[in-house]
Design a protein around this motif. Structure first.
Motif, PDB file in Angstrom:
ATOM      1  N   MET A  89       0.848  -1.197   0.000  1.00 26.46           N
ATOM      2  CA  MET A  89       0.000   0.000   0.000  1.00 26.46           C
ATOM      3  C   MET A  89       0.882   1.246   0.000  1.00 26.46           C
ATOM      4  O   MET A  89       1.910   1.266   0.651  1.00 26.46           O
ATOM      5  CB  MET A  89      -0.923  -0.009   1.221  1.00 26.46           C
ATOM      6  N   ASN A  90       0.473   2.269  -0.720  1.00 26.67           N
ATOM      7  CA  ASN A  90       1.262   3.489  -0.849  1.00 26.67           C
ATOM      8  C   ASN A  90       1.237   4.287   0.459  1.00 26.67           C
ATOM      9  O   ASN A  90       0.186   4.764   0.893  1.00 26.67           O
ATOM     10  CB  ASN A  90       0.714   4.326  -2.004  1.00 26.67           C
ATOM     11  N   ALA A  91       2.402   4.432   1.079  1.00 23.39           N
ATOM     12  CA  ALA A  91       2.481   5.109   2.379  1.00 23.39           C
ATOM     13  C   ALA A  91       2.102   6.584   2.279  1.00 23.39           C
ATOM     14  O   ALA A  91       1.431   7.132   3.157  1.00 23.39           O
ATOM     15  CB  ALA A  91       3.887   4.954   2.953  1.00 23.39           C
ATOM     16  N   LYS A  92       2.553   7.248   1.216  1.00 22.46           N
ATOM     17  CA  LYS A  92       2.249   8.678   1.073  1.00 22.46           C
ATOM     18  C   LYS A  92       0.747   8.902   0.932  1.00 22.46           C
ATOM     19  O   LYS A  92       0.190   9.863   1.479  1.00 22.46           O
ATOM     20  CB  LYS A  92       2.975   9.270  -0.138  1.00 22.46           C
ATOM     21  N   LEU A  93       0.082   8.026   0.183  1.00 14.85           N
ATOM     22  CA  LEU A  93      -1.362   8.140   0.010  1.00 14.85           C
ATOM     23  C   LEU A  93      -2.068   8.070   1.352  1.00 14.85           C
ATOM     24  O   LEU A  93      -2.912   8.910   1.670  1.00 14.85           O
ATOM     25  CB  LEU A  93      -1.860   7.035  -0.918  1.00 14.85           C
ATOM     26  N   LEU A  94      -1.711   7.095   2.163  1.00 16.16           N
ATOM     27  CA  LEU A  94      -2.343   6.953   3.480  1.00 16.16           C
ATOM     28  C   LEU A  94      -2.013   8.134   4.386  1.00 16.16           C
ATOM     29  O   LEU A  94      -2.876   8.634   5.112  1.00 16.16           O
ATOM     30  CB  LEU A  94      -1.889   5.652   4.138  1.00 16.16           C
ATOM     31  N   THR A  95      -0.763   8.575   4.330  1.00 14.43           N
ATOM     32  CA  THR A  95      -0.344   9.713   5.159  1.00 14.43           C
ATOM     33  C   THR A  95      -1.138  10.961   4.802  1.00 14.43           C
ATOM     34  O   THR A  95      -1.611  11.702   5.679  1.00 14.43           O
ATOM     35  CB  THR A  95       1.159   9.987   4.993  1.00 14.43           C
ATOM     36  N   ASP A  96      -1.296  11.213   3.501  1.00 16.97           N
ATOM     37  CA  ASP A  96      -2.047  12.387   3.045  1.00 16.97           C
ATOM     38  C   ASP A  96      -3.516  12.298   3.458  1.00 16.97           C
ATOM     39  O   ASP A  96      -4.109  13.284   3.914  1.00 16.97           O
ATOM     40  CB  ASP A  96      -1.938  12.529   1.528  1.00 16.97           C
ATOM     41  N   LEU A  97      -4.102  11.122   3.314  1.00 10.88           N
ATOM     42  CA  LEU A  97      -5.504  10.949   3.691  1.00 10.88           C
ATOM     43  C   LEU A  97      -5.704  11.183   5.182  1.00 10.88           C
ATOM     44  O   LEU A  97      -6.620  11.899   5.599  1.00 10.88           O
ATOM     45  CB  LEU A  97      -5.979   9.549   3.314  1.00 10.88           C
ATOM     46  N   LEU A  98      -4.835  10.592   5.993  1.00  8.48           N
ATOM     47  CA  LEU A  98      -4.969  10.728   7.440  1.00  8.48           C
ATOM     48  C   LEU A  98      -4.657  12.136   7.929  1.00  8.48           C
ATOM     49  O   LEU A  98      -5.071  12.535   9.019  1.00  8.48           O
ATOM     50  CB  LEU A  98      -4.072   9.716   8.146  1.00  8.48           C
ATOM     51  N   ALA A  99      -3.919  12.900   7.114  1.00  4.74           N
ATOM     52  CA  ALA A  99      -3.615  14.291   7.464  1.00  4.74           C
ATOM     53  C   ALA A  99      -4.772  15.220   7.118  1.00  4.74           C
ATOM     54  O   ALA A  99      -4.704  16.425   7.361  1.00  4.74           O
ATOM     55  CB  ALA A  99      -2.352  14.752   6.748  1.00  4.74           C
ATOM     56  N   ALA A 106     -10.133  -0.502  -2.759  1.00  4.32           N
ATOM     57  CA  ALA A 106     -10.655  -1.508  -1.836  1.00  4.32           C
ATOM     58  C   ALA A 106      -9.651  -1.788  -0.719  1.00  4.32           C
ATOM     59  O   ALA A 106     -10.037  -1.958   0.452  1.00  4.32           O
ATOM     60  CB  ALA A 106     -10.972  -2.794  -2.600  1.00  4.32           C
ATOM     61  N   GLU A 107      -8.364  -1.806  -1.060  1.00  6.38           N
ATOM     62  CA  GLU A 107      -7.327  -2.042  -0.064  1.00  6.38           C
ATOM     63  C   GLU A 107      -7.272  -0.899   0.939  1.00  6.38           C
ATOM     64  O   GLU A 107      -7.151  -1.125   2.148  1.00  6.38           O
ATOM     65  CB  GLU A 107      -5.973  -2.203  -0.763  1.00  6.38           C
ATOM     66  N   VAL A 108      -7.375   0.339   0.439  1.00  2.00           N
ATOM     67  CA  VAL A 108      -7.379   1.512   1.314  1.00  2.00           C
ATOM     68  C   VAL A 108      -8.610   1.496   2.217  1.00  2.00           C
ATOM     69  O   VAL A 108      -8.529   1.778   3.415  1.00  2.00           O
ATOM     70  CB  VAL A 108      -7.327   2.810   0.480  1.00  2.00           C
ATOM     71  N   GLU A 109      -9.757   1.176   1.644  1.00  2.00           N
ATOM     72  CA  GLU A 109     -10.988   1.140   2.431  1.00  2.00           C
ATOM     73  C   GLU A 109     -10.906   0.096   3.538  1.00  2.00           C
ATOM     74  O   GLU A 109     -11.369   0.331   4.658  1.00  2.00           O
ATOM     75  CB  GLU A 109     -12.174   0.848   1.506  1.00  2.00           C
ATOM     76  N   LEU A 110     -10.302  -1.046   3.235  1.00  2.00           N
ATOM     77  CA  LEU A 110     -10.145  -2.093   4.236  1.00  2.00           C
ATOM     78  C   LEU A 110      -9.232  -1.628   5.369  1.00  2.00           C
ATOM     79  O   LEU A 110      -9.512  -1.859   6.549  1.00  2.00           O
ATOM     80  CB  LEU A 110      -9.588  -3.358   3.578  1.00  2.00           C
ATOM     81  N   TRP A 111      -8.146  -0.960   5.009  1.00  2.00           N
ATOM     82  CA  TRP A 111      -7.207  -0.472   6.019  1.00  2.00           C
ATOM     83  C   TRP A 111      -7.858   0.605   6.883  1.00  2.00           C
ATOM     84  O   TRP A 111      -7.717   0.583   8.108  1.00  2.00           O
ATOM     85  CB  TRP A 111      -5.954   0.080   5.340  1.00  2.00           C
ATOM     86  N   LEU A 112      -8.584   1.513   6.263  1.00  3.92           N
ATOM     87  CA  LEU A 112      -9.258   2.571   7.025  1.00  3.92           C
ATOM     88  C   LEU A 112     -10.316   1.984   7.959  1.00  3.92           C
ATOM     89  O   LEU A 112     -10.508   2.478   9.077  1.00  3.92           O
ATOM     90  CB  LEU A 112      -9.902   3.579   6.071  1.00  3.92           C
ATOM     91  N   ALA A 113     -10.988   0.944   7.507  1.00  4.18           N
ATOM     92  CA  ALA A 113     -12.017   0.315   8.346  1.00  4.18           C
ATOM     93  C   ALA A 113     -11.412  -0.235   9.629  1.00  4.18           C
ATOM     94  O   ALA A 113     -12.071  -0.256  10.681  1.00  4.18           O
ATOM     95  CB  ALA A 113     -12.716  -0.801   7.575  1.00  4.18           C
ATOM     96  N   SER A 114     -10.132  -0.627   9.568  1.00  6.23           N
ATOM     97  CA  SER A 114      -9.468  -1.172  10.756  1.00  6.23           C
ATOM     98  C   SER A 114      -9.248  -0.107  11.824  1.00  6.23           C
ATOM     99  O   SER A 114      -9.018  -0.438  12.998  1.00  6.23           O
ATOM    100  CB  SER A 114      -8.126  -1.809  10.364  1.00  6.23           C
ATOM    101  N   ILE A 115      -9.303   1.168  11.436  1.00  7.51           N
ATOM    102  CA  ILE A 115      -9.171   2.257  12.416  1.00  7.51           C
ATOM    103  C   ILE A 115     -10.476   3.062  12.500  1.00  7.51           C
ATOM    104  O   ILE A 115     -10.492   4.230  12.872  1.00  7.51           O
ATOM    105  CB  ILE A 115      -7.982   3.192  12.073  1.00  7.51           C
ATOM    106  N   ALA A 131     -12.745  14.892  -5.251  1.00  5.43           N
ATOM    107  CA  ALA A 131     -11.646  14.537  -4.356  1.00  5.43           C
ATOM    108  C   ALA A 131     -12.067  13.477  -3.341  1.00  5.43           C
ATOM    109  O   ALA A 131     -13.224  13.439  -2.904  1.00  5.43           O
ATOM    110  CB  ALA A 131     -11.155  15.785  -3.627  1.00  5.43           C
ATOM    111  N   TYR A 132     -11.101  12.626  -2.973  1.00  5.59           N
ATOM    112  CA  TYR A 132     -11.299  11.625  -1.928  1.00  5.59           C
ATOM    113  C   TYR A 132     -10.846  12.214  -0.589  1.00  5.59           C
ATOM    114  O   TYR A 132      -9.916  13.021  -0.531  1.00  5.59           O
ATOM    115  CB  TYR A 132     -10.480  10.369  -2.220  1.00  5.59           C
ATOM    116  N   PHE A 133     -11.482  11.755   0.492  1.00  2.00           N
ATOM    117  CA  PHE A 133     -11.083  12.195   1.820  1.00  2.00           C
ATOM    118  C   PHE A 133     -11.507  11.144   2.829  1.00  2.00           C
ATOM    119  O   PHE A 133     -12.260  10.212   2.510  1.00  2.00           O
ATOM    120  CB  PHE A 133     -11.685  13.556   2.177  1.00  2.00           C
ATOM    121  N   VAL A 134     -11.030  11.261   4.057  1.00  2.00           N
ATOM    122  CA  VAL A 134     -11.355  10.320   5.118  1.00  2.00           C
ATOM    123  C   VAL A 134     -12.475  10.879   5.975  1.00  2.00           C
ATOM    124  O   VAL A 134     -12.473  12.058   6.333  1.00  2.00           O
ATOM    125  CB  VAL A 134     -10.112  10.028   5.988  1.00  2.00           C
ATOM    126  N   ALA A 135     -13.428  10.017   6.318  1.00  2.00           N
ATOM    127  CA  ALA A 135     -14.543  10.401   7.178  1.00  2.00           C
ATOM    128  C   ALA A 135     -14.757   9.319   8.226  1.00  2.00           C
ATOM    129  O   ALA A 135     -14.255   8.200   8.090  1.00  2.00           O
ATOM    130  CB  ALA A 135     -15.809  10.587   6.333  1.00  2.00           C
TER     131      ALA A 135
END
Length: 218
Positions: free
Chosen positions: A1-11, A34-43, A55-59
């Motif tokens: 999974m792309n670390a920068k992508l996750l870092t940007d989303l969580l920021a 789908a991989e990102v959604e699964l990882w986000l669901a874990s938190i 644009a995509y964002f975290v909610a």
């Protein structure tokens, strides 16, 4: 999974094809998404999007009481917090023909500088924002005012510098968040001003606000 992508989303970044081209392209792949959604669901978070191709964002995964209180308070002060950015963008709209304040729109410093210099009304509007534009003084020239204004909008995530040579900027997908939030407030201001007694109404209101404004409480 792309670390920068996750870092940007969580920021709290809004991942659009203009400001985060590579990351947006990654999320356009259903398998990566789908991989990102699964990882986000874990938190206990989820991946949301502004419109069908925005644009995509975290909610939050679920809207709980703390989220409801936070979103309601944020919406109450939205105009105060984001008012300066709205005023700056409106000035660009007045100074540049054809500027619709939509993702992908271009803004060149020289273009709006010319319009400001030719209009005492626009110049007055610009200088009335000296307390809202970080890093400017009333003694600065119109060009310096505008340069700092565009830099402020860039720092807020609404613009990116697309061509440093001719000082051209481009509107990012985060602008849709601003439009959606202002529209939501306009439609629901009486309800937001005083918390609804009906619990179901409260939950529905906050859910809509969260989806439209991207409040993630990460």
């Amino acid at each position: 999974m792309n670390a920068k992508l996750l870092t940007d989303l969580l920021a709290g970044q809004f991942i659009c094809e203009i400001a985060f081209e590579q990351e947006y392209e990654l999320l356009s792949d259903p398998e990566v998404r789908a991989e990102v959604e699964l990882w986000l669901a874990s938190i206990d978070r989820r991946l949301a999007q502004l419109g069908e191709d925005g644009a995509y964002f975290v909610a939050p995964m679920q809207i709980m009481a703390p989220h409801a209180a936070k979103v309601r308070e944020d919406l109450k002060r939205f105009r105060d917090v984001y008012g300066p950015s709205v005023r700056m963008l409106n000035l660009i709209r007045e100074a540049k023909d054809g500027f619709s304040c939509s993702p992908g729109d271009y803004v060149q410093l020289a273009d709006i500088e010319g319009s400001i210099n030719e209009s005492s009304t626009l110049e007055s509007h610009l200088r009335s924002m000296h307390s809202a534009i970080a890093g400017v003084s009333i003694k600065h020239s119109n060009r310096e005012f505008l340069k700092r204004m565009l830099e402020n909008l860039t720092d807020s995530g609404y613009l990116v510098l697309s061509n440093p040579q001719n000082e051209t900027y481009r509107v990012t997908g985060k602008i849709d968040h601003l439009h959606a939030a202002l529209e939501f407030i306009s439609e629901h201001e009486p309800v937001i001003a005083s918390a609804p007694e009906d619990e179901a109404q409260t939950e529905d209101l906050v859910l809509k606000a969260t989806l439209q404004t991207g409040e993630s409480d990460v």
